[in-house]
Design a protein around this motif. Structure first.
Motif, PDB file in Angstrom:
ATOM      1  N   TYR A 159       0.836  -1.205   0.000  1.00  0.00           N
ATOM      2  CA  TYR A 159       0.000   0.000   0.000  1.00  0.00           C
ATOM      3  C   TYR A 159       0.877   1.263   0.000  1.00  0.00           C
ATOM      4  CZ  TYR A 159      -3.005   3.677   1.912  1.00  0.00           C
ATOM      5  OH  TYR A 159      -3.660   4.855   2.128  1.00  0.00           O
ATOM      6  N   LEU A 160       1.854   1.303   0.891  1.00  0.00           N
ATOM      7  CA  LEU A 160       2.747   2.465   0.964  1.00  0.00           C
ATOM      8  C   LEU A 160       3.543   2.626  -0.327  1.00  0.00           C
ATOM      9  CD1 LEU A 160       4.021   2.100   4.633  1.00  0.00           C
ATOM     10  CD2 LEU A 160       2.617   3.972   3.734  1.00  0.00           C
ATOM     11  N   HIS A 161       4.052   1.533  -0.843  1.00  0.00           N
ATOM     12  CA  HIS A 161       4.830   1.582  -2.087  1.00  0.00           C
ATOM     13  C   HIS A 161       3.976   2.087  -3.248  1.00  0.00           C
ATOM     14  CE1 HIS A 161       7.799   0.550  -5.098  1.00  0.00           C
ATOM     15  NE2 HIS A 161       6.866  -0.151  -5.738  1.00  0.00           N
ATOM     16  N   GLY A 162       2.746   1.616  -3.331  1.00  0.00           N
ATOM     17  CA  GLY A 162       1.844   2.017  -4.415  1.00  0.00           C
ATOM     18  C   GLY A 162       1.504   3.499  -4.385  1.00  0.00           C
ATOM     19  N   ARG A 163       1.634   4.120  -3.244  1.00  0.00           N
ATOM     20  CA  ARG A 163       1.360   5.553  -3.116  1.00  0.00           C
ATOM     21  C   ARG A 163       2.639   6.366  -2.997  1.00  0.00           C
ATOM     22  NH1 ARG A 163      -2.491   2.568  -2.334  1.00  0.00           N
ATOM     23  NH2 ARG A 163      -4.666   3.125  -2.405  1.00  0.00           N
ATOM     24  N   ASP A 164       3.758   5.712  -3.302  1.00  0.00           N
ATOM     25  CA  ASP A 164       5.085   6.332  -3.249  1.00  0.00           C
ATOM     26  C   ASP A 164       5.359   6.962  -1.878  1.00  0.00           C
ATOM     27  OD1 ASP A 164       7.512   6.735  -4.513  1.00  0.00           O
ATOM     28  OD2 ASP A 164       6.988   8.787  -5.100  1.00  0.00           O
ATOM     29  N   ARG A 165       4.947   6.253  -0.819  1.00  0.00           N
ATOM     30  CA  ARG A 165       5.123   6.737   0.556  1.00  0.00           C
ATOM     31  C   ARG A 165       5.981   5.790   1.389  1.00  0.00           C
ATOM     32  NH1 ARG A 165       4.156  11.491   1.866  1.00  0.00           N
ATOM     33  NH2 ARG A 165       3.229  11.013   3.853  1.00  0.00           N
ATOM     34  N   LEU A 166       6.525   4.751   0.767  1.00  0.00           N
ATOM     35  CA  LEU A 166       7.299   3.766   1.507  1.00  0.00           C
ATOM     36  C   LEU A 166       8.643   4.344   1.937  1.00  0.00           C
ATOM     37  CD1 LEU A 166       7.488   0.893   2.584  1.00  0.00           C
ATOM     38  CD2 LEU A 166       8.436   0.201   0.371  1.00  0.00           C
ATOM     39  N   SER A 167       8.916   4.265   3.223  1.00  0.00           N
ATOM     40  CA  SER A 167      10.192   4.671   3.808  1.00  0.00           C
ATOM     41  C   SER A 167      10.433   3.767   5.015  1.00  0.00           C
ATOM     42  CB  SER A 167      10.155   6.137   4.234  1.00  0.00           C
ATOM     43  OG  SER A 167       9.230   6.314   5.304  1.00  0.00           O
ATOM     44  N   ALA A 168      11.643   3.767   5.501  1.00  0.00           N
ATOM     45  CA  ALA A 168      11.960   2.936   6.672  1.00  0.00           C
ATOM     46  C   ALA A 168      11.106   3.319   7.888  1.00  0.00           C
ATOM     47  CB  ALA A 168      13.448   3.024   6.987  1.00  0.00           C
ATOM     48  N   PRO A 169      10.941   4.608   8.201  1.00  0.00           N
ATOM     49  CA  PRO A 169      10.090   4.941   9.358  1.00  0.00           C
ATOM     50  C   PRO A 169       8.633   4.499   9.184  1.00  0.00           C
ATOM     51  CG  PRO A 169      11.486   6.802   8.802  1.00  0.00           C
ATOM     52  CD  PRO A 169      11.636   5.798   7.697  1.00  0.00           C
ATOM     53  N   ARG A 170       8.092   4.652   7.984  1.00  0.00           N
ATOM     54  CA  ARG A 170       6.701   4.225   7.759  1.00  0.00           C
ATOM     55  C   ARG A 170       6.583   2.704   7.785  1.00  0.00           C
ATOM     56  NH1 ARG A 170       6.949   8.597   3.623  1.00  0.00           N
ATOM     57  NH2 ARG A 170       6.158  10.416   4.727  1.00  0.00           N
ATOM     58  N   ALA A 171       7.596   2.009   7.289  1.00  0.00           N
ATOM     59  CA  ALA A 171       7.603   0.543   7.373  1.00  0.00           C
ATOM     60  C   ALA A 171       7.674   0.112   8.837  1.00  0.00           C
ATOM     61  CB  ALA A 171       8.774  -0.025   6.582  1.00  0.00           C
ATOM     62  N   ALA A 172       8.407   0.871   9.652  1.00  0.00           N
ATOM     63  CA  ALA A 172       8.484   0.570  11.088  1.00  0.00           C
ATOM     64  C   ALA A 172       7.114   0.732  11.745  1.00  0.00           C
ATOM     65  CB  ALA A 172       9.515   1.471  11.766  1.00  0.00           C
ATOM     66  N   VAL A 173       6.343   1.731  11.330  1.00  0.00           N
ATOM     67  CA  VAL A 173       4.982   1.905  11.855  1.00  0.00           C
ATOM     68  C   VAL A 173       4.113   0.727  11.434  1.00  0.00           C
ATOM     69  CG1 VAL A 173       2.896   3.331  11.719  1.00  0.00           C
ATOM     70  CG2 VAL A 173       5.131   4.419  11.988  1.00  0.00           C
ATOM     71  N   ALA A 174       4.238   0.297  10.180  1.00  0.00           N
ATOM     72  CA  ALA A 174       3.469  -0.866   9.714  1.00  0.00           C
ATOM     73  C   ALA A 174       3.828  -2.104  10.528  1.00  0.00           C
ATOM     74  CB  ALA A 174       3.731  -1.103   8.225  1.00  0.00           C
ATOM     75  N   LEU A 175       5.113  -2.297  10.783  1.00  0.00           N
ATOM     76  CA  LEU A 175       5.547  -3.444  11.575  1.00  0.00           C
ATOM     77  C   LEU A 175       5.013  -3.352  13.007  1.00  0.00           C
ATOM     78  CD1 LEU A 175       7.203  -6.031  11.783  1.00  0.00           C
ATOM     79  CD2 LEU A 175       9.182  -4.604  12.383  1.00  0.00           C
TER      80      LEU A 175
END
Length: 176
Positions: A25-41
């Protein structure tokens, strides 16, 4: 001996699949970053932990209760302070995560998310407790104190967001 649905083989793959979907989802909206991936985790680990500790055990061959549905609907009746504190602490992360995930988070959005999540847990406990011999009982007090905990978490988040250096850091983790 009662056959029990194993917790980890159910919860871990579901959490992993949801984590991958959130990254997609984040990648598809060009919002994927390490901090946002950490929130997802953090969201997936938190939700998996809550489900594992509130829905399970689920038994496959334990007879359902013969009594009428067991549910506590009277607020604050015979409810222990320790249970209230534990339920508040367990839901503080909801108040911290919602503002990271939702644009323009407010206390009422936190209340809505916490109430919906808690209600889903209590309904699952009601069903598993009465039809699958589960070990938990649905209780309106749990729902009440879960929501209070989420509001406390949101208050903590709001307070920390007012500190300029912390606000800059928090903004790196926001999804919107």
């Amino acid at each position: 001996m009662f056959r029990e649905v194993p917790v980890l083989p159910v919860v871990v793959p579901v959490a992993a699949a949801i984590f991958l979907a959130l990254l997609w989802y984040l990648h598809g909206r060009d919002r994927l970053s390490a901090p946002r991936a950490a929130v997802a985790l953090a969201l997936c680990v938190y939700a998996a932990g809550v489900v594992a500790n509130t829905i399970f055990p689920i038994f496959l061959n334990k007879p359902a209760r013969s009594a009428l549905w067991k549910v506590y609907l009277v607020p604050l009746a015979d409810y222990e302070v320790g249970d209230a504190v534990m339920n508040m602490l367990v839901f503080v992360p909801v108040g911290l995560l919602v503002p990271l995930l939702v644009a323009k988070a407010s206390w009422w959005r936190v209340v809505a998310v916490a109430a919906a999540f808690s209600l889903a847990i209590e309904l699952a406990q009601l069903v598993t407790g009465n039809f699958l011999g589960g070990g938990h009982v649905a209780d309106v007090n749990d729902l009440l104190f879960n929501v209070v905990g989420a509001v406390l978490g949101f208050g903590l988040f709001s307070t920390l967001s007012r500190v300029p250096a912390v606000a800059v850091l928090i903004n790196r983790f926001r999804w919107r």
